[in-house]
Motif scaffolding. Structure first.
Motif, short mmCIF file in Angstrom:
data_model
loop_
_atom_site.label_atom_id
_atom_site.label_comp_id
_atom_site.label_asym_id
_atom_site.label_seq_id
_atom_site.Cartn_x
_atom_site.Cartn_y
_atom_site.Cartn_z
N LEU A 46 0.66 -1.04 0.08
CA LEU A 46 0.03 0.00 -0.02
C LEU A 46 0.89 1.25 0.04
N PHE A 47 0.51 2.23 -0.78
CA PHE A 47 1.19 3.54 -0.75
C PHE A 47 0.51 4.56 -1.44
N CYS A 48 0.60 5.75 -0.70
CA CYS A 48 -0.32 6.95 -1.08
C CYS A 48 0.76 8.10 -0.92
N ASN A 49 -0.18 9.30 -1.13
CA ASN A 49 0.59 10.71 -1.16
C ASN A 49 -0.16 11.42 -0.34
N PRO A 50 0.16 11.71 0.93
CA PRO A 50 -0.63 12.34 1.93
C PRO A 50 -0.44 14.01 1.79
N MET A 51 -1.12 14.85 2.73
CA MET A 51 -0.81 16.01 2.56
C MET A 51 0.57 16.23 2.83
N GLY A 52 1.27 17.21 2.02
CA GLY A 52 2.78 17.44 2.19
C GLY A 52 3.52 16.87 1.01
N SER A 53 2.96 15.92 0.27
CA SER A 53 3.37 15.62 -0.95
C SER A 53 3.44 16.58 -2.20
N ASP A 54 4.12 16.22 -2.98
CA ASP A 54 4.33 16.94 -4.34
C ASP A 54 3.13 16.67 -5.23
N GLY A 55 3.02 17.61 -6.28
CA GLY A 55 2.31 17.20 -7.39
C GLY A 55 0.69 17.93 -7.32
N ARG A 56 0.40 18.69 -6.06
CA ARG A 56 -1.07 18.95 -5.92
C ARG A 56 -0.84 20.61 -5.78
N GLY A 57 0.37 21.44 -6.07
CA GLY A 57 0.29 22.73 -5.73
C GLY A 57 0.97 22.95 -4.22
N ASN A 58 1.28 24.36 -4.31
CA ASN A 58 2.10 24.79 -2.97
C ASN A 58 1.13 24.44 -1.52
N ARG A 59 -0.09 24.72 -1.75
CA ARG A 59 -0.85 24.66 -0.50
C ARG A 59 -0.97 23.22 0.20
#
Length: 673
Positions: A467-480
């Protein structure tokens, strides 16, 4: 299908650094593979021309090059016996060889008396050269052989100690760098004239050439850098400073037609990790004018352990800037127009790792990881928009092997959508229940995506859900989305737990009593944090981790800047420091919560990892041992932070064996009835 084996990565070939010749009809690139017999890597130059591929070099030590003209390559190498002797004597030099791509042997071209990092052709036989110097001997390049021998002898005599009087004093992958600087030289190949252009304590960051005029960024410092570069102009032999201190932090210069652009960030909204804006630079005054307020990154941050080498994230063609960018879990190719507008070019699912744009044709050459395959070379036609695979370096490596297809899963967490994937175990039988491993990426400002990752595929082949995911703090979704300063271990922890709950609700075949967690760098920190805040995991592995921010601030190569800011302390403002903020740092340290840990934990670390120093793992290990929690350290010598991606093959095998044995011991790979 056959099972993927732990040592299969030794057969993989890694592609990097594609570059077109000036005429655009052909391109060269680098192919690297593991060499198990002498525990090293072999790199070769290859040519792409007329749709065909051909190997150019054969010694296995050719990993850098530039095009001298449309038919000749220049590359650094140590090939002669005399060069080998000089290298053994610890003499600083770089020898370049010239190779005609139509055939023949590589011949000596020229030698420079320092370690060269980059060549820039400016006109005729004139080059600007970036090279590493020791500020204690800034004129080493002028010394005669006797003088250089004395310097080498002094280094040998003093190799048992270091003198440190500035920060940063070391850097991951480079070792101790006190008083080491990247200098700029002016060099004429025909006459041999060589001149250092920058001051002894000046460190060069970026350079671009507009016409025959060069512009460069860098900073002169004595005890620590400020992070704000000065801008310089070199016209002919005249050198002058256009701006003593730019408002952006660092930055990259780009020559675009007759214009000079700067990619950089003031960091006022989202700190040191804020994505770059695009500025136009006044070439007479150094003044910056905003061209594009970009909220996404202009590079690829999609992770994989199946790469070696790199490539430029931005390339110019005419008036346009082509650049990589990470969007969710993929990296794409975009085009920045002269008016500042941005346009997608290639948006396939997967990762473009590096690319080159032909200056004369509509061809883009890219190294990419598509369809959960290893790296291959692709062409893309800008007119027809056709993407074609042109290499098959790695087809045989995965032929007949089980490769788990990433199953996407998006769910809501803290009011936002979180993206992740699940790998199914080999020979999945719905009648059984399986263990699962939650894998956490580094950064945190990077991403996982639907690309081939040897470590994860290995676990899936050994009977695990992965299992792997991109939580808050990850890249690819803008600065905020990426900005979690001061919130480490809170909103990101919640995202991981909600993602895990979502996976368990969807896949009833996962045994909730056989869950493991692991990760490296930020993923190692988060592993340490998780086991101090929940007992739901039955095994953990923290790799190149951080456990105590109070100590890591001073030992991490970038700790006094980046780690302070990650904890919500602004090092650039009001003298933010560790001693006035020790309570904040300790509050966010996994070590504070170690008394809650019951999870058997493995720590894998390298003793020359200067990004996350080895004391971070040892503090956790000693604490767990004191409490009687099963724990072990695998400490690998003479490797750095990049062990899992670029460490020596034998050490990568040791790491993978330790990792698999630990999870097998406490989780038991494969199904249970």
């Amino acid at each position: 299908m056959d099972q993927l084996q732990l040592k299969d990565f030794l057969r993989y070939r890694f592609l990097s650094s594609p570059k077109f010749a000036p005429g655009g009809a052909r391109a060269a690139f680098v192919v690297t593979s593991c060499r198990e017999e002498d525990n090293s890597y072999a790199s070769f130059l290859w040519l792409w021309e007329d749709g065909r591929l051909r190997q150019l070099t054969g010694l296995g030590k050719e990993s850098q090059f530039i095009w001298e003209d449309d038919m000749h390559l220049l590359f650094p190498a140590v090939r002669s016996k005399e060069e080998q002797k000089r290298q053994e004597a610890k003499e600083e030099f770089t020898s370049f060889y010239r190779l005609c791509v139509s055939g023949g042997e590589a011949l000596p071209a020229f030698t420079l008396p320092f370690s060269v990092s980059q060549l820039h052709h400016i006109s005729g036989s004139r080059y600007l050269v970036e090279g590493v110097i020791d500020a204690a001997n800034p004129d080493y390049y002028r010394m005669d052989p006797e003088g250089r021998e004395k310097v080498a002898k002094a280094h040998q005599e003093n190799q048992d100690y270091e003198v440190l009087d500035e920060i940063p004093f070391w850097f991951n992958g480079q070792g101790f760098l006190c008083k080491k600087r990247t200098a700029l030289f002016d060099y004429d190949v025909e006459t041999g004239a060589l001149r250092r252009l920058t001051a002894p304590l000046f460190s060069l960051d970026s350079l671009a050439i507009v016409g025959q005029t060069a512009y460069f960024l860098g900073e002169e410092y004595r005890t620590k850098p400020t992070g704000h570069d000065s801008l310089w102009k070199l016209e002919g032999s005249e050198l002058r400073c256009l701006s003593a201190q730019l408002p952006v932090q660092g930055g990259q210069l780009l020559s675009v037609g007759e214009r000079l652009l700067l990619l950089g960030s003031e960091g006022l909204r989202h700190g040191l990790n804020e994505n770059d804006f695009v500025y136009t630079v006044d070439t007479e005054t150094g003044a910056l004018s905003l061209l594009r307020a970009e909220e996404e990154n202009m590079y690829s941050s999609v992770g994989s352990d199946c790469r070696y080498g790199g490539g430029e994230p931005c390339q110019v063609r005419g008036e346009d800037v082509f650049h990589l960018t990470t969007r969710w879990g993929d990296s794409h190719l975009y085009r920045l127009s002269p008016d500042g507008s941005s346009h997608p070019v290639i948006t396939e699912h997967g990762s473009i790792d590096c690319f080159a744009v032909s200056p004369e044709t509509d061809t883009v050459l890219l190294v990419a990881m598509y369809d959960c395959k290893l790296q291959e070379l692709y062409t893309y036609n800008l007119t027809s928009r056709q993407l074609n695979q042109v290499s098959h370096f790695n087809d045989a490596c995965l032929a007949g092997k089980y490769v788990a297809e990433p199953q996407p899963l998006r769910l809501e967490s803290c009011g936002l959508e979180i993206e992740g994937w699940i790998l199914m175990p080999k020979d999945f039988d719905p009648a059984g229940t399986y263990p699962a491993i939650l894998d956490i990426h580094g950064g945190p400002k990077t991403v996982y995506g639907p690309v081939f990752y040897h470590e994860m595929q290995l676990w899936a082949n050994r009977g695990y859900f992965v299992l792997f995911c991109n939580p808050m703090g990850s890249d690819g979704r803008g600065n905020r989305f990426a900005d979690i300063r001061g919130r480490f271990g809170s909103i990101d922890y919640d995202d991981f737990m909600r993602f895990l709950d979502g996976v368990l609700a969807r896949f009833r075949d996962i045994d909730p009593e056989r869950l493991g967690v692991g990760g490296g760098s930020y993923g190692g920190f988060m592993t340490n944090w998780i086991i101090g805040h929940t007992g739901r995991f039955k095994a953990a592995c923290a790799m190149r981790s951080i456990s105590n921010f109070v100590s890591s601030i001073a030992t991490c190569d970038k700790g006094y800047l980046f780690l302070l800011e990650h904890m919500g302390v602004r090092p650039w403002e009001n003298g933010g420091n560790m001693w006035d903020n020790s309570e904040i740092l300790w509050e966010k340290s996994p070590l504070k919560y170690v008394k809650n840990v019951t999870t058997p934990t493995l720590f894998i670390h390298s003793n020359t990892d200067f990004r996350c120093y080895m004391d971070e793992a040892l503090q956790m290990f000693v604490s767990l041992r004191q409490m009687g929690v099963p724990s072990k350290v695998v400490l690998i010598h003479n490797e750095g932070h990049e062990l899992n991606r670029g460490g020596r093959p034998a050490n990568r095998i040791i790491r993978l064996n330790a990792l698999c044995e630990w999870f097998d011991k406490y989780l038991g790979g494969g199904p249970q009835e």
